[in-house]
Design an enzyme around this catalytic site. Structure first.
Site, PDB file in Angstrom:
ATOM      1  N   SER A   9       1.060  -1.027   0.294  1.00  0.00           N
ATOM      2  CA  SER A   9      -0.420  -0.174  -0.086  1.00  0.00           C
ATOM      3  C   SER A   9       0.437   1.649  -0.154  1.00  0.00           C
ATOM      4  CB  SER A   9      -1.047   0.142   1.304  1.00  0.00           C
ATOM      5  OG  SER A   9      -1.616   1.077   1.281  1.00  0.00           O
ATOM      6  N   TYR A  33      -1.889  -0.541  10.577  1.00  0.00           N
ATOM      7  CA  TYR A  33      -1.965  -1.091   8.910  1.00  0.00           C
ATOM      8  C   TYR A  33      -0.192  -0.150   8.920  1.00  0.00           C
ATOM      9  CZ  TYR A  33      -3.662  -0.768   4.679  1.00  0.00           C
ATOM     10  OH  TYR A  33      -3.970  -1.131   3.081  1.00  0.00           O
TER      11      TYR A  33
END
Ligand SMILES: *[C@@H]1O[C@H](CO)[C@@H](O)[C@H](O)[C@H]1NC(C)=O
Ligand SMILES: *[C@@H]1O[C@H](CO)[C@@H](O)[C@H](O)[C@H]1NC(C)=O
Ligand SMILES: *[C@@H]1O[C@H](CO)[C@@H](O)[C@H](O)[C@H]1NC(C)=O
Ligand SMILES: *[C@@H]1O[C@H](CO)[C@@H](O)[C@H](O)[C@H]1NC(C)=O
Length: 411
Positions: free
Chosen positions: A200, A213
């Site tokens: 990501s 995350y």
């Protein structure tokens, strides 16, 4: 583009002003050098792109099998469809193979696509998947493993339970490690196989609210970087795909709101009072706004294109950042000093102060000058000066040490 240049220019001016009294030249040269490297790299990648889109033809995909994790929905699901159409033998790992997504995937695909139950946190699932692939693969060979399964998490650090941290890291970081290690023996059979890790943009930059995350994705990319070096001797290449937020399942607002409600209810009375309901409300709109920025559904294909290229490209890249605008933003963000990045990011956070801050202010318990965002250490620009003072001819390594922390503690 123009605003990018303007930003760079004002940065150089700003940096020069900040350091004008002392060490203009070393810093200016360092800055220009970094800028030049980035611009060249960027230009080369752009040029490279024009010529480099070819992927393996059908004749070359027949003997190749690919394992993909997280095919229930989203990127993984779409990649499985695309690779099936390209003629690969696809093993689509799904959390729930009898769910709506996997059944639809199977119905629309060739006989060669198999869905398998694969929870990337379960050793038993991984072992069973390995055994299944090994016996089912026949005359094909395992060509690529795509680590796509992942989970999102948005929470204040203080609210986020240790078990949530463990869960996010288990899926996003240990998942790819578990899968990759398990399948390497099969992958090594093929001279020239590939490992793909879907990370990501949060693997390179850390946003407030995304500690779990971001950490998990940073670690996954770090794993990929080491793996790329170590697998070189086996002629196995390693590729990361680092998309920003798109409107897939991972951007589902109801999911995060429900999780936040649970997290909040689970907090001690003490912490809940310290933050207060007003702050919680503002935090919910922060989540809402963040998710609202997810790129629209019709752009998801650009991520899947990059994933296909990573698996089937004739000359795949080590790192993909889908979407040119995202790429520019990422590159600029990556060049900025930490403090400036903080300043930019702080703008997006809830502006409502926690209840306790208000309470203390009204009781004059805190010096208003030292409110949130009031004072911070200036690391980047004081770092070289401290070193240069000590040694008349600084070595390049001096720029990368961190004496400032100690220095400040002594003051
Ligand atoms: C490594 O793998 C690639 C396919 O990805 C192949 O074209 C190449 O010949 C292999 N290199 C060696 C040294 O075997
Ligand atoms: C979260 O809690 C609020 C207030 O208790 C409620 O209005 C809302 O519907 C809940 N949201 C979800 C997704 O459960
Ligand atoms: C609630 O708190 C407990 C204990 O801190 C923790 O084990 C549990 O995972 C938490 N649940 C949620 C939804 O955060
Ligand atoms: C280059 O191509 C890749 C893969 O198609 C894409 O992700 C990327 O955005 C492109 N980069 C540039 C600078 O055009």
């Amino acid at each position: 583009m123009t605003w990018g240049c303007a930003l760079c220019l004002s940065l150089v001016v700003w940096a020069t002003l900040v350091t004008a009294t002392h060490y203009v030249w070393p810093l200016a040269f360092l800055g220009l050098g970094v800028l030049a490297v980035h611009i060249t790299d960027w230009a080369l990648k752009g040029l490279n792109n024009l010529t480099n889109k070819a992927i393996l033809s059908q004749g070359h995909t027949r003997d190749k099998a690919v394992l993909i994790t997280g095919c229930d929905t989203g990127f993984g699901h779409m990649l499985a469809e695309r690779l099936d159409h390209l003629g690969f033998k696809v093993y689509a790992g799904c959390l729930n193979p009898n769910g709506e997504g996997p059944l639809r995937l199977k119905a629309g695909a060739s006989y060669d696509l198999k869905t398998i139950k694969l929870d990337v946190t379960k050793d038993s699932d991984v072992r069973a998947a390995y055994d299944f692939v090994q016996t089912d693969i026949g005359n094909s060979k395992l060509w690529a493993v795509v680590n796509n399964a992942g989970i999102g998490e948005i929470s204040e650090i203080e609210w986020c339970s240790m078990s949530t941290y463990q869960r996010v890291l288990d899926i996003n970081t240990l998942g790819p490690i578990r899968i990759t290690k398990a399948f390497l023996p099969l992958l090594r059979d093929y001279n020239g196989g590939r490992v793909v890790i879907v990370a990501s943009l949060a693997a390179r930059y850390t946003f407030a609210g995304f500690s779990a995350y971001s950490m998990s994705k940073h670690a996954a990319v770090s794993f990929a970087d080491a793996l790329r070096l170590e697998m070189n001797k086996w002629n196995i290449s390693v590729h990361t795909v680092e998309p920003t937020l798109y409107r897939t399942q991972i951007a589902s607002e109801s999911y995060y709101m429900k999780a936040l409600n649970q997290t909040w209810e689970n907090l001690s009375e003490d912490i809940r009072n310290s933050y207060g309901n007003e702050y919680l409300k503002d935090y919910k709109s922060f989540i809402h706004e963040h998710l609202n920025r997810a790129l629209p559904t019709e752009k998801i294909a650009e991520v899947v294109d990059d994933m296909v290229h990573a698996v089937a490209g004739i000359q795949p890249k080590s790192r993909y950042v889908p979407n040119i605008k995202t790429q520019i933003r990422a590159r600029i963000l990556g060049m900025l000093p930490t403090d400036l990045v903080d300043d930019i990011m702080l703008r997006d956070l809830p502006s409502t102060p926690p209840a306790d801050i208000e309470r203390r202010k009204s009781q004059h318990l805190i010096d208003p000058r030292i409110g949130p965002g009031g004072q911070r250490l200036k690391r980047i620009f004081s770092m070289p000066s401290l070193q240069i003072k000590r040694s008349p001819s600084p070595k390049i390594g001096d720029f990368f040490t961190f004496p400032i922390v100690k220095e400040n503690l002594e003051e």
